[in-house]
Design an enzyme around this catalytic site. Structure first.
Site, mmCIF file in Angstrom:
data_model
loop_
_atom_site.group_PDB
_atom_site.id
_atom_site.type_symbol
_atom_site.label_atom_id
_atom_site.label_comp_id
_atom_site.label_asym_id
_atom_site.label_seq_id
_atom_site.Cartn_x
_atom_site.Cartn_y
_atom_site.Cartn_z
ATOM 1 N N LYS A 158 0.873 -1.175 0.000
ATOM 2 C CA LYS A 158 0.000 0.000 0.000
ATOM 3 C C LYS A 158 0.909 1.224 0.000
ATOM 4 O O LYS A 158 1.748 1.383 0.887
ATOM 5 C CB LYS A 158 -0.867 0.010 1.256
ATOM 6 C CG LYS A 158 -1.872 -1.130 1.340
ATOM 7 C CD LYS A 158 -3.173 -0.735 0.685
ATOM 8 C CE LYS A 158 -4.266 -1.746 0.983
ATOM 9 N NZ LYS A 158 -5.543 -1.374 0.358
ATOM 10 N N ASP A 188 -0.528 -0.555 -4.533
ATOM 11 C CA ASP A 188 -1.903 -0.058 -4.498
ATOM 12 C C ASP A 188 -1.872 1.374 -3.988
ATOM 13 O O ASP A 188 -1.528 1.627 -2.830
ATOM 14 C CB ASP A 188 -2.754 -0.933 -3.583
ATOM 15 C CG ASP A 188 -4.218 -0.522 -3.568
ATOM 16 O OD1 ASP A 188 -4.580 0.450 -4.260
ATOM 17 O OD2 ASP A 188 -5.006 -1.183 -2.862
ATOM 18 N N GLU A 216 -2.618 -0.536 -8.566
ATOM 19 C CA GLU A 216 -4.060 -0.389 -8.416
ATOM 20 C C GLU A 216 -4.424 1.078 -8.205
ATOM 21 O O GLU A 216 -3.783 1.775 -7.426
ATOM 22 C CB GLU A 216 -4.564 -1.207 -7.215
ATOM 23 C CG GLU A 216 -4.430 -2.705 -7.373
ATOM 24 C CD GLU A 216 -4.923 -3.459 -6.153
ATOM 25 O OE1 GLU A 216 -5.917 -3.016 -5.528
ATOM 26 O OE2 GLU A 216 -4.306 -4.479 -5.800
ATOM 27 N N ASP A 241 -9.874 -0.635 -9.011
ATOM 28 C CA ASP A 241 -10.402 -1.164 -7.755
ATOM 29 C C ASP A 241 -11.587 -0.299 -7.318
ATOM 30 O O ASP A 241 -12.735 -0.592 -7.610
ATOM 31 C CB ASP A 241 -9.290 -1.197 -6.706
ATOM 32 C CG ASP A 241 -9.747 -1.736 -5.362
ATOM 33 O OD1 ASP A 241 -10.945 -1.977 -5.192
ATOM 34 O OD2 ASP A 241 -8.897 -1.917 -4.479
ATOM 35 N N LYS A 268 -13.777 -7.206 -5.217
ATOM 36 C CA LYS A 268 -14.100 -7.453 -3.811
ATOM 37 C C LYS A 268 -15.608 -7.682 -3.733
ATOM 38 O O LYS A 268 -16.389 -6.737 -3.916
ATOM 39 C CB LYS A 268 -13.701 -6.258 -2.945
ATOM 40 C CG LYS A 268 -12.225 -5.909 -2.950
ATOM 41 C CD LYS A 268 -11.980 -4.704 -2.034
ATOM 42 C CE LYS A 268 -10.495 -4.402 -1.879
ATOM 43 N NZ LYS A 268 -9.924 -3.753 -3.063
#
Length: 352
Positions: A158, A188, A216, A241, A268
């Protein structure tokens, strides 16, 4: 079929360590467990909206009331109205899971077995990435080392929380020891970069020197034209995402993918339409030559188990015979998690 009864239990789970994201730091997680019974069997599912992110992240009392209304309708009709639940993907996912759990609850099967696949039977594991949460340079460096020592061959970082130069140093540190065939690197950004003044494209060019698998959501969602330009011009693959959140109509899904043309989408179920919606995304992506992988979204083990089993039942990305590393978590987020027969061995998630 016997008349259904549905019980809702609201729970607050507590993270073992604070989970840093671009939207702040989570220390606890509110979920709703739905238990569906037909008088002889029962099945359980998890409804877990993410505050400030999910399209159905309502205030808790309102969320509970809306969920109860859908459950009352299911009790009355005996059917799940998936079309009516499109605007509420976390509720749809929880109720889909509970019904699959109910239908599988017969000897010798047990409620956690939702699909009959080699993964659900414990015959194969699903490869997953090792997630490195946001933190200070020292914290992220330590977490990277832990993931490498645990045997993960795909590391996801991240980024966007600390100084960008420090994040580049973290990537350089890994690449100085491991080439792209040894360790796959994903990052991400959670929309942290700005499209203005070429900032995002400049940062993507700097990131590309580390042979990344993908990035992402480099810029915030909702900028379709700008994201399409980045996907066309960036020197590394882009995965969508947050861009998918709230796009629940099949035709709008097709339109968005046609316009942006990403390399990948990251699914997700709690955010992107439940199991039904994810199947739609997968079919569209495969028809357009767009890759995909599935990831959990800070659910308990009830949700993680359902996501992993769904993953094992979907066609692999791009018609491949093997799954690329998925983002399924480790089941060790919470101090008060719910027991499920899940186990990490090396860099794979297994049903035990």
């Amino acid at each position: 079929m016997n008349k259904l009864s549905i019980h809702i239990q609201e729970r607050v789970l507590h993270f073992l360590q604070p989970a840093g994201t671009s939207r702040g730091v989570y220390t606890e997680r509110r979920i709703w467990l739905v238990t569906v019974s037909d008088g002889q069997r029962q099945g359980v599912g998890e409804c877990a909206p993410l505050p400030d992110l999910s399209c159905d992240a309502l205030p808790p009392i309102i969320y509970n009331n809306v969920l109860r209304r859908f459950c009352d309708e299911m009790e009355r009709t005996g059917q799940l109205d998936a079309e009516a639940l499109r605007p509420y993907p976390s509720m749809l996912f929880g109720l889909e899971t509970a019904l699959l759990s109910l239908s599988s609850h017969r000897p010798p099967l047990t409620p956690h077995l939702l699909f009959d696949t080699p993964f659900s039977r414990g015959e194969v594991g699903i490869p997953i990435n090792g997630l490195v949460w946001m933190g200070t340079y020292e914290e992220m460096s330590r977490r990277i080392e832990e993931k490498l020592q645990q045997g993960f061959r795909c590391i996801k970082l991240k980024i966007g929380a600390i100084d960008f130069e420090q994040e580049l140093r973290l990537l350089e540190r890994i690449r100085s020891r491991f080439g792209p065939r040894q360790v796959e690197l994903r990052v991400d950004a959670n929309g942290a970069f700005s499209y203005a003044d070429g900032d995002a494209l400049y940062k993507l060019e700097l990131l590309s020197q580390y042979a990344l698998h993908s990035i992402e959501q480099p810029i915030r969602a909702g900028q379709w034209a700008n994201m399409a330009e980045l996907c066309r011009d960036a020197p590394l693959p882009i995965a969508l995402d947050e861009e998918l959140i709230g796009i629940n109509d099949p035709e709008q899904k097709r339109q968005m993918l046609h316009i942006i043309k990403p390399a990948y989408i990251v699914l997700k179920p709690s955010l992107h339409g439940g199991m039904m919606g994810c199947r739609e995304w997968v079919d569209l992506a495969n028809s357009l030559g767009i890759g995909y992988w599935i990831t959990s979204a800070l659910e308990s083990n009830v949700g993680l188990n359902a996501i992993a089993q769904l993953c094992s039942a979907l066609p692999p990305s791009g018609g491949s015979n093997t799954l690329m590393p998925q983002g399924l978590g480790t089941g060790k987020l919470f101090a008060d998690n719910i027991e499920m027969p899940l186990e990490i061995r090396g860099d794979k998630l297994w049903t035990t």
